[in-house]
Design a protein around this motif. Sequence first.
Motif, PDB file in Angstrom:
ATOM      1  N   ALA A  62       0.845  -1.190   0.000  1.00  0.00           N
ATOM      2  CA  ALA A  62       0.000   0.000   0.000  1.00  0.00           C
ATOM      3  C   ALA A  62       0.884   1.245   0.000  1.00  0.00           C
ATOM      4  CB  ALA A  62      -0.888  -0.007   1.245  1.00  0.00           C
ATOM      5  N   GLN A  66      -2.521   5.015   2.758  1.00  0.00           N
ATOM      6  CA  GLN A  66      -3.280   3.827   3.182  1.00  0.00           C
ATOM      7  C   GLN A  66      -2.689   3.233   4.456  1.00  0.00           C
ATOM      8  OE1 GLN A  66      -2.509   1.951  -0.539  1.00  0.00           O
ATOM      9  NE2 GLN A  66      -4.622   2.160  -1.259  1.00  0.00           N
ATOM     10  N   GLU A  70      -4.478   2.898   8.188  1.00  0.00           N
ATOM     11  CA  GLU A  70      -4.558   1.623   8.923  1.00  0.00           C
ATOM     12  C   GLU A  70      -3.991   1.769  10.336  1.00  0.00           C
ATOM     13  OE1 GLU A  70      -2.761  -1.604   6.720  1.00  0.00           O
ATOM     14  OE2 GLU A  70      -3.846  -1.042   4.907  1.00  0.00           O
TER      15      GLU A  70
END
Length: 122
Positions: A62, A66, A70
Motif C-alpha cells: 500500500a 493507506q 490503517e
Amino acid sequence: MAKKILIIEDDKDIRESIVYVLQEDGYDVTASEDSKILRSVNELAPDMILLDNWLTEWKSDANGEQLSRELKSNPATSHIPVIIISAVSNIKEIAVAGLADDYLRKPFDVADLTAIVKKHIK
C-alpha cells in the motif's frame, strides 16, 4: 531512554540521511525500505513513524496514505504520531486523508525534519 523513531522510506539516500540526522539528535532509529516492518510495529513500539507516501510496489502492499490510515484506525497503534513524507504537491491533502498527524514535503531542510520530530515526540 531515547525516543524511538521508525522510518519507512524506499529511497536509500533519503533514508540514510534521515537516520543520520535523527541518531545525531539522540533518537533510537529503526529504518526500513519496506512497509512490511509495520507487521512488527507493536514489538518495535516506536514513539513516531516517518512514512514515505510513494513506496515502490515491490516493497509495499500500500502507499503511505493507506498505511497511515490503517495505523490510525487501529486502537493499538492510533496513539503513535505518523508523519507522511512526499514530494507531491498535494501532500497536505494526502496526510489528512491518511489521518496522519503531519507531513513533511521533500526536499526538506534538516531543520524542518528535526522541528517536526520535536513537535510530535513527547
